[in-house]
Design an enzyme around this catalytic site. Structure first.
Site, PDB file in Angstrom:
ATOM      1  CG  ASP A 526      -1.891   1.029   1.371  1.00  0.00           C
ATOM      2  OD1 ASP A 526      -1.677   2.306   0.693  1.00  0.00           O
ATOM      3  OD2 ASP A 526      -2.894   0.906   2.066  1.00  0.00           O
ATOM      4  CG  HIS A 527       3.416   3.886  -3.200  1.00  0.00           C
ATOM      5  ND1 HIS A 527       4.287   4.306  -2.162  1.00  0.00           N
ATOM      6  CD2 HIS A 527       3.696   4.059  -4.281  1.00  0.00           C
ATOM      7  CE1 HIS A 527       5.431   4.611  -2.868  1.00  0.00           C
ATOM      8  NE2 HIS A 527       5.178   4.672  -4.204  1.00  0.00           N
ATOM      9  NE  ARG A 528      -4.052   3.930   1.312  1.00  0.00           N
ATOM     10  CZ  ARG A 528      -5.154   3.593   1.675  1.00  0.00           C
ATOM     11  NH1 ARG A 528      -5.970   4.186   2.032  1.00  0.00           N
ATOM     12  NH2 ARG A 528      -5.400   2.013   2.181  1.00  0.00           N
TER      13      ARG A 528
END
Ligand code: CAO
Length: 554
Positions: A526-528
């Site tokens: 999850d690139h967040r």
């Protein structure tokens, strides 16, 4: 002209019910059997049909009122002939109904077993306090069961589980119905633990007596056998959300007839509307609110209404039968949940997938060397055990992967425990049991966990607690094949490792190519929460652990 008072019909065992919808407006003309209002118990909803043709003068109850059998609910003005016709009916129908009920009661009384031989079967400890849906009744009244035979099947968000009989005997009463929700200790059935099979009197009772719960679960939208057109007649029973999952489009949304009509008029697909009524029932205001929202979001373009959620254009429905033979197969609940979860995670999580190969030549040599000892211990060690252990240690070293975003969008939750989920492919769908505290376990213990959890998953016997608390997921397709894939993050976790089949590949050792067994790894994150550097470090660490398993011991 005559004024007829319509009263609450037989509620089939429910003491009192709520009025959840008034379907007409005073002054409306009413045909015989038109739905006047909708009542709801904790198990089912019922449309109350009009026993007369005429004009609705007024309702005698308000939306939201609680009523019981015989309470007056509406005044209908009828012509004298019409009212005469309907009044002669009730007595006849009542007699028709009363007789079989009496017979059944007698039959039950005669054949009732001695209390001493009756055994109540309850839901065993399912590992949590959650209520779980009853999706199948596996036995019938009068049937002989052995200890361990499945009586009912429960299904949670994540798995199905059989509830076995704790005794051998004959089923004399089934206390659960499809669509019920039960928790640990919930009543399932009564068995006669000694003696001969009983007659299926209970079944007959179900047919003639309009028990709300039983009818609703047996068949949504059923019109009971005891449903004459009288003031005190029984009502049409429609399943509540607990039992609609098995139903067709018409009732797969929890809404009453007038709300459905409004939605049809406005061209709104009710499955897009969130219900704010009791138990999520969709109200007229919800439909109006949806329309208002859609119009304001689309600057007056009502074509928005035809699009699917988030304004994404709907996939066109194609009639495949025009191209050849087809069949429509119902999705299992797990398949439906998986589909929803995958779409939710795919749409919510900005995914990145990173690839690498781990040299597992030595790991495999070591694993194979464990075979003899594994046979002695009765434990099968596969590469998955090493992967779980390596993931656990990589999570310790890279705590960014052991986080979840908090719902407030202002925090992340750092987990200080390490539980690794393992995707298991089962005939009922994909489930993810969790190996708890994997960092504290050795390869033997993890292997035992894998065998037992994968077995329970395939038999549909995982408890909800077996699937909760995961920090990171492993999806191994190594036994099946492939060179790589991009797994979808199992949100709110932030990372998932996909593993494909190991292959011997030429590896340059600085002076020559040597054959090495290489394991393809695919890390989605999850690139967040995770940035590329975090992911690079996690993957490099993982590869190092798998390529030289001595590091697993450090
Ligand atoms: N490369 C080559 N062989 C592999 C391998 C790999 N990466 N991983 C496992 N194998 C071998 C095993 O060594 C075993 O062979 P041996 O018996 O000769 O040792 C064989 O494949 C079968 O393994 P298995 O599948 O029975 O056991 P497992 O521990 O490897 O896997 C489980 C357990 C539950 C992960 C697996 O059965 C499963 O269900 N996998 C599917 C997961 C899935 O569907 N993922 C997709 C989810 S959607 O993203």
């Amino acid at each position: 002209m005559a004024i007829e008072i319509v009263t609450v019909p037989d509620l089939g065992g429910a003491e009192s019910v709520d009025v959840i919808e008034l379907n007409l407006t005073p002054g409306d003309s009413v045909e015989l059997e038109d739905s006047l209002l909708v009542l709801e118990s904790d198990k089912a909803t019922m449309d109350v049909p009009s026993p007369h043709t005429g004009t609705l003068v007024k309702y005698l109850v308000a939306d939201g009122a609680t009523v019981k059998i015989g309470d007056p609910i509406a005044e209908i003005e009828t012509s004298a002939e019409a009212s005469g016709e309907t009044e002669s009916e009730p007595e006849t129908v009542k007699e028709e109904v009363a007789e079989p009920v009496a017979e059944v009661e007698e039959a039950v009384a005669e054949e009732a077993p001695a209390a001493a031989s009756e055994q109540l079967i309850v839901v065993p400890d399912i590992g949590s306090d959650d209520e779980i849906d009853v999706i199948e009744i596996a036995v019938a009244v009068g049937e002989r069961v052995e200890e361990g035979d499945t009586l009912i099947v429960l299904e949670s968000d994540k798995a199905t589980m059989d509830v076995p009989s704790s005794h051998a005997g004959t089923v004399i009463k089934i206390l659960a119905t499809e669509g019920d929700k039960l928790r640990t200790g919930g009543q399932v059935a009564i068995l006669q633990v000694s003696g001969a099979p009983v007659a299926a009197a209970e079944v007959a009772t179900k047919v003639v007596a309009p028990q709300i719960a039983e009818t609703a679960a047996a068949k949504p939208a059923v019109t009971s056998a005891a449903q004459p057109s009288t003031n005190t007649a029984s009502a049409k029973v429609t399943a509540t959300p607990a039992s609609i999952a098995e139903d067709t489009e018409a009732s797969s949304v929890y809404a009453g007839p007038s709300v459905r009509m409004l939605a049809r008029e406005l061209g709104v697909s009710l499955d897009k509307v969130s219900g704010t009524g009791p138990r999520g029932r969709i109200q007229k205001d919800d439909v109006n609110g949806y329309v208002k929202n859609a119009l304001s979001n689309s600057s007056g373009d009502s074509s928005q209404l035809a699009a699917s959620g988030s304004g994404i254009p709907a996939v066109p429905a194609v009639d495949f039968s025009q191209f050849g033979e087809i069949e429509s197969v119902k999705l299992s609940k797990i398949q439906k949940l998986t589909a929803n979860n995958m779409q939710r995670n795919w749409l919510n999580v900005p995914h990145v997938t990173q690839f690498d190969d781990a040299d597992i030549t030595e790991l495999e040599d070591f694993r194979k060397s464990l075979k003899a000892e594994g046979e002695k211990r009765g434990i099968r060690v596969t590469p998955v055990a090493f992967l779980i252990k390596a993931i656990a240690i990589s999570l310790q070293a890279n705590p960014e992967f052991n986080r979840s975003l908090a719902g407030d969008g202002e925090h992340y939750i750092q987990k200080h425990f390490i539980n690794v989920g393992m995707a298991v492919d089962t005939p009922r769908g994909l489930v993810v049991p969790v190996i708890k505290n994997a960092d504290e376990k050795g390869i033997w213990e993890i292997s035992e966990d894998i065998t037992s959890l994968a077995g329970l998953a395939r038999d549909g016997k995982l408890k909800p607690s077996d699937m909760q608390g995961g920090c990171f997921t492993l999806s191994s397709l190594g036994a099946i094949g492939g060179t790589g894939f991009t797994p979808i993050v199992n949100s709110p976790e932030v990372g998932i490792l996909g593993v494909s089949k190991s292959q011997i590949k030429p590896h340059w050792n600085g002076s020559e190519f040597v054959p090495r067994l290489m394991l393809p790894l695919c890390l989605s994150y999850d690139h967040r929460v995770i940035n590329g550097g975090d992911a690079g470090r996690f993957m490099t660490h993982l590869v190092k652990l798998l390529s030289d398993i001595r590091y697993l011991a450090l």
